[in-house]
Write a protein that holds these residues in place. Structure first.
Motif, PDB file in Angstrom:
ATOM      1  N   ARG A  14       0.806  -1.311  -0.096  1.00  0.00           N
ATOM      2  CA  ARG A  14      -0.058  -0.034  -0.168  1.00  0.00           C
ATOM      3  C   ARG A  14       0.870   1.161  -0.117  1.00  0.00           C
ATOM      4  NH1 ARG A  14      -4.106   0.045   4.411  1.00  0.00           N
ATOM      5  NH2 ARG A  14      -4.765   1.959   3.672  1.00  0.00           N
ATOM      6  N   ARG A  15       1.907   1.396   0.988  1.00  0.00           N
ATOM      7  CA  ARG A  15       2.649   2.466   0.759  1.00  0.00           C
ATOM      8  C   ARG A  15       3.747   2.726  -0.482  1.00  0.00           C
ATOM      9  NH1 ARG A  15       5.875   1.068   4.867  1.00  0.00           N
ATOM     10  NH2 ARG A  15       7.629   0.290   3.782  1.00  0.00           N
ATOM     11  N   TRP A  16       3.990   1.598  -1.066  1.00  0.00           N
ATOM     12  CA  TRP A  16       4.538   1.740  -2.269  1.00  0.00           C
ATOM     13  C   TRP A  16       3.775   2.093  -3.379  1.00  0.00           C
ATOM     14  CZ3 TRP A  16       7.111  -3.948  -1.956  1.00  0.00           C
ATOM     15  CH2 TRP A  16       8.201  -3.851  -1.009  1.00  0.00           C
ATOM     16  N   PHE A  17       2.583   1.658  -3.420  1.00  0.00           N
ATOM     17  CA  PHE A  17       1.605   2.193  -4.488  1.00  0.00           C
ATOM     18  C   PHE A  17       1.292   3.738  -4.046  1.00  0.00           C
ATOM     19  CE2 PHE A  17       0.272  -2.072  -5.464  1.00  0.00           C
ATOM     20  CZ  PHE A  17      -0.114  -1.995  -6.944  1.00  0.00           C
ATOM     21  N   ALA A  18       1.221   4.376  -2.863  1.00  0.00           N
ATOM     22  CA  ALA A  18       0.796   5.468  -2.636  1.00  0.00           C
ATOM     23  C   ALA A  18       2.096   6.356  -2.789  1.00  0.00           C
ATOM     24  CB  ALA A  18       0.483   5.641  -0.891  1.00  0.00           C
ATOM     25  N   GLN A  19       3.208   6.061  -2.872  1.00  0.00           N
ATOM     26  CA  GLN A  19       4.271   6.644  -3.109  1.00  0.00           C
ATOM     27  C   GLN A  19       4.677   6.845  -4.624  1.00  0.00           C
ATOM     28  OE1 GLN A  19       7.195   4.736  -0.872  1.00  0.00           O
ATOM     29  NE2 GLN A  19       6.843   5.836   0.865  1.00  0.00           N
ATOM     30  N   GLY A  20       4.058   6.034  -5.511  1.00  0.00           N
ATOM     31  CA  GLY A  20       3.958   5.849  -6.869  1.00  0.00           C
ATOM     32  C   GLY A  20       5.303   4.997  -7.257  1.00  0.00           C
ATOM     33  N   ARG A  21       5.717   4.275  -6.208  1.00  0.00           N
ATOM     34  CA  ARG A  21       6.812   3.219  -6.566  1.00  0.00           C
ATOM     35  C   ARG A  21       6.574   2.105  -7.497  1.00  0.00           C
ATOM     36  NH1 ARG A  21      10.385   3.197  -1.823  1.00  0.00           N
ATOM     37  NH2 ARG A  21      11.783   2.153  -3.058  1.00  0.00           N
ATOM     38  N   ASP A  22       7.657   1.595  -8.068  1.00  0.00           N
ATOM     39  CA  ASP A  22       7.526   0.351  -9.191  1.00  0.00           C
ATOM     40  C   ASP A  22       7.291  -0.696  -8.126  1.00  0.00           C
ATOM     41  OD1 ASP A  22       7.541  -1.611 -11.008  1.00  0.00           O
ATOM     42  OD2 ASP A  22       9.557  -0.859 -11.973  1.00  0.00           O
ATOM     43  N   VAL A  23       6.028  -1.216  -8.106  1.00  0.00           N
ATOM     44  CA  VAL A  23       5.732  -2.386  -6.911  1.00  0.00           C
ATOM     45  C   VAL A  23       6.612  -3.826  -7.729  1.00  0.00           C
ATOM     46  CG1 VAL A  23       3.933  -3.625  -6.012  1.00  0.00           C
ATOM     47  CG2 VAL A  23       3.782  -1.006  -6.008  1.00  0.00           C
ATOM     48  N   GLY A  24       6.028  -3.668  -9.461  1.00  0.00           N
ATOM     49  CA  GLY A  24       6.679  -4.938  -9.902  1.00  0.00           C
ATOM     50  C   GLY A  24       8.247  -5.140  -9.489  1.00  0.00           C
ATOM     51  N   ALA A  25       8.888  -3.962  -9.436  1.00  0.00           N
ATOM     52  CA  ALA A  25      10.360  -3.981  -9.403  1.00  0.00           C
ATOM     53  C   ALA A  25      10.926  -4.257  -7.840  1.00  0.00           C
ATOM     54  CB  ALA A  25      11.014  -2.689  -9.710  1.00  0.00           C
ATOM     55  N   LEU A  26       9.688  -4.159  -7.147  1.00  0.00           N
ATOM     56  CA  LEU A  26       9.987  -4.194  -5.652  1.00  0.00           C
ATOM     57  C   LEU A  26       9.476  -5.500  -5.062  1.00  0.00           C
ATOM     58  CD1 LEU A  26       9.264  -0.643  -4.576  1.00  0.00           C
ATOM     59  CD2 LEU A  26      11.330  -1.672  -4.154  1.00  0.00           C
ATOM     60  N   LEU A  27       8.709  -6.286  -5.653  1.00  0.00           N
ATOM     61  CA  LEU A  27       8.118  -7.550  -5.281  1.00  0.00           C
ATOM     62  C   LEU A  27       9.368  -8.554  -4.838  1.00  0.00           C
ATOM     63  CD1 LEU A  27       5.018  -8.178  -7.169  1.00  0.00           C
ATOM     64  CD2 LEU A  27       5.200  -7.924  -4.868  1.00  0.00           C
ATOM     65  N   PRO A  28      10.439  -8.550  -5.814  1.00  0.00           N
ATOM     66  CA  PRO A  28      11.597  -9.465  -5.445  1.00  0.00           C
ATOM     67  C   PRO A  28      12.165  -9.062  -4.043  1.00  0.00           C
ATOM     68  CG  PRO A  28      11.688  -8.701  -7.758  1.00  0.00           C
ATOM     69  CD  PRO A  28      10.471  -7.989  -7.189  1.00  0.00           C
ATOM     70  N   VAL A  29      12.196  -7.752  -3.853  1.00  0.00           N
ATOM     71  CA  VAL A  29      13.022  -7.304  -2.599  1.00  0.00           C
ATOM     72  C   VAL A  29      11.872  -7.940  -1.458  1.00  0.00           C
ATOM     73  CG1 VAL A  29      13.272  -5.402  -1.114  1.00  0.00           C
ATOM     74  CG2 VAL A  29      13.719  -5.298  -3.595  1.00  0.00           C
ATOM     75  N   LEU A  30      10.588  -7.554  -1.378  1.00  0.00           N
ATOM     76  CA  LEU A  30       9.815  -8.210  -0.480  1.00  0.00           C
ATOM     77  C   LEU A  30       9.623  -9.730  -0.496  1.00  0.00           C
ATOM     78  CD1 LEU A  30       7.448  -7.334   1.435  1.00  0.00           C
ATOM     79  CD2 LEU A  30       5.727  -7.612  -0.326  1.00  0.00           C
ATOM     80  N   GLN A  31       9.898 -10.474  -1.456  1.00  0.00           N
ATOM     81  CA  GLN A  31       9.919 -11.944  -1.692  1.00  0.00           C
ATOM     82  C   GLN A  31      11.116 -12.264  -0.806  1.00  0.00           C
ATOM     83  OE1 GLN A  31      11.096 -13.439  -5.590  1.00  0.00           O
ATOM     84  NE2 GLN A  31      11.840 -15.222  -4.437  1.00  0.00           N
ATOM     85  N   THR A  32      12.400 -11.800  -0.861  1.00  0.00           N
ATOM     86  CA  THR A  32      13.356 -12.226  -0.356  1.00  0.00           C
ATOM     87  C   THR A  32      13.408 -11.788   1.210  1.00  0.00           C
ATOM     88  OG1 THR A  32      14.931 -11.475  -2.085  1.00  0.00           O
ATOM     89  CG2 THR A  32      16.066 -11.726  -0.035  1.00  0.00           C
ATOM     90  N   TYR A  33      12.939 -10.429   1.531  1.00  0.00           N
ATOM     91  CA  TYR A  33      12.619 -10.086   2.827  1.00  0.00           C
ATOM     92  C   TYR A  33      11.858 -11.351   3.701  1.00  0.00           C
ATOM     93  CZ  TYR A  33      12.375  -7.419   7.185  1.00  0.00           C
ATOM     94  OH  TYR A  33      12.548  -6.846   8.484  1.00  0.00           O
ATOM     95  N   MET A  34      10.712 -11.599   2.946  1.00  0.00           N
ATOM     96  CA  MET A  34       9.649 -12.529   3.580  1.00  0.00           C
ATOM     97  C   MET A  34      10.173 -14.203   3.562  1.00  0.00           C
ATOM     98  SD  MET A  34       6.080 -10.792   2.769  1.00  0.00           S
ATOM     99  CE  MET A  34       5.450 -11.867   3.949  1.00  0.00           C
ATOM    100  N   GLY A  35      11.121 -14.127   2.673  1.00  0.00           N
ATOM    101  CA  GLY A  35      11.603 -15.869   2.742  1.00  0.00           C
ATOM    102  C   GLY A  35      10.995 -16.432   1.899  1.00  0.00           C
ATOM    103  N   HIS A  36      10.497 -15.954   0.865  1.00  0.00           N
ATOM    104  CA  HIS A  36       9.544 -16.950   0.025  1.00  0.00           C
ATOM    105  C   HIS A  36      10.405 -17.317  -1.167  1.00  0.00           C
ATOM    106  CE1 HIS A  36       5.774 -14.328   0.936  1.00  0.00           C
ATOM    107  NE2 HIS A  36       5.695 -15.399   1.641  1.00  0.00           N
ATOM    108  N   SER A  37      10.112 -18.326  -1.582  1.00  0.00           N
ATOM    109  CA  SER A  37      11.210 -19.412  -2.528  1.00  0.00           C
ATOM    110  C   SER A  37      10.593 -18.740  -3.948  1.00  0.00           C
ATOM    111  CB  SER A  37      10.819 -20.599  -2.605  1.00  0.00           C
ATOM    112  OG  SER A  37       9.529 -20.945  -2.538  1.00  0.00           O
ATOM    113  N   SER A  38       9.760 -17.720  -4.254  1.00  0.00           N
ATOM    114  CA  SER A  38       9.410 -17.401  -5.779  1.00  0.00           C
ATOM    115  C   SER A  38       8.442 -16.221  -5.497  1.00  0.00           C
ATOM    116  CB  SER A  38       8.380 -18.356  -6.529  1.00  0.00           C
ATOM    117  OG  SER A  38       7.149 -18.504  -6.024  1.00  0.00           O
ATOM    118  N   VAL A  39       8.425 -15.340  -6.462  1.00  0.00           N
ATOM    119  CA  VAL A  39       7.494 -14.111  -6.757  1.00  0.00           C
ATOM    120  C   VAL A  39       6.198 -14.485  -6.582  1.00  0.00           C
ATOM    121  CG1 VAL A  39       7.153 -12.341  -8.004  1.00  0.00           C
ATOM    122  CG2 VAL A  39       9.391 -12.854  -7.600  1.00  0.00           C
ATOM    123  N   ALA A  40       5.818 -15.444  -6.851  1.00  0.00           N
ATOM    124  CA  ALA A  40       4.424 -16.123  -6.981  1.00  0.00           C
ATOM    125  C   ALA A  40       4.005 -16.159  -5.636  1.00  0.00           C
ATOM    126  CB  ALA A  40       4.274 -17.396  -7.657  1.00  0.00           C
TER     127      ALA A  40
END
Length: 79
Positions: A14-40
């Motif tokens: 929500r914050r990234w969308f509100a800031q106009g950030r490129d959420v598609g580019a940031l998903l791998p960052v969130l993926q890594t931080y959360m320990g997910h094995s895939s972006v899916a």
């Protein structure tokens, strides 16, 4: 614990969308931080967020359009 992870993911999106950030580019960052094995796995939160907040859905639609374009003509026979 799951509720905290869920809240963390959704609030970041929500914050990234509100800031106009490129959420598609940031998903791998969130993926890594959360320990997910895939972006899916992380993409689940993106879909949930978009369904919950119409303004996010509208912005995604404006940025990337329909993944599968709507059918505008009837079926073409013999092709």
């Amino acid at each position: 614990m799951h509720d905290l992870r869920h809240t963390f993911a959704v609030n970041n999106l929500r914050r990234w969308f509100a800031q106009g950030r490129d959420v598609g580019a940031l998903l791998p960052v969130l993926q890594t931080y959360m320990g997910h094995s895939s972006v899916a796995d992380t993409d689940y939160y993106l879909r949930l967020t978009a369904e919950s907040y119409p303004d996010i859905t509208a912005r995604v639609q404006q940025a990337i359009g329909d993944v599968v374009p709507p059918v505008t003509a009837g079926p073409r026979h013999g092709h």
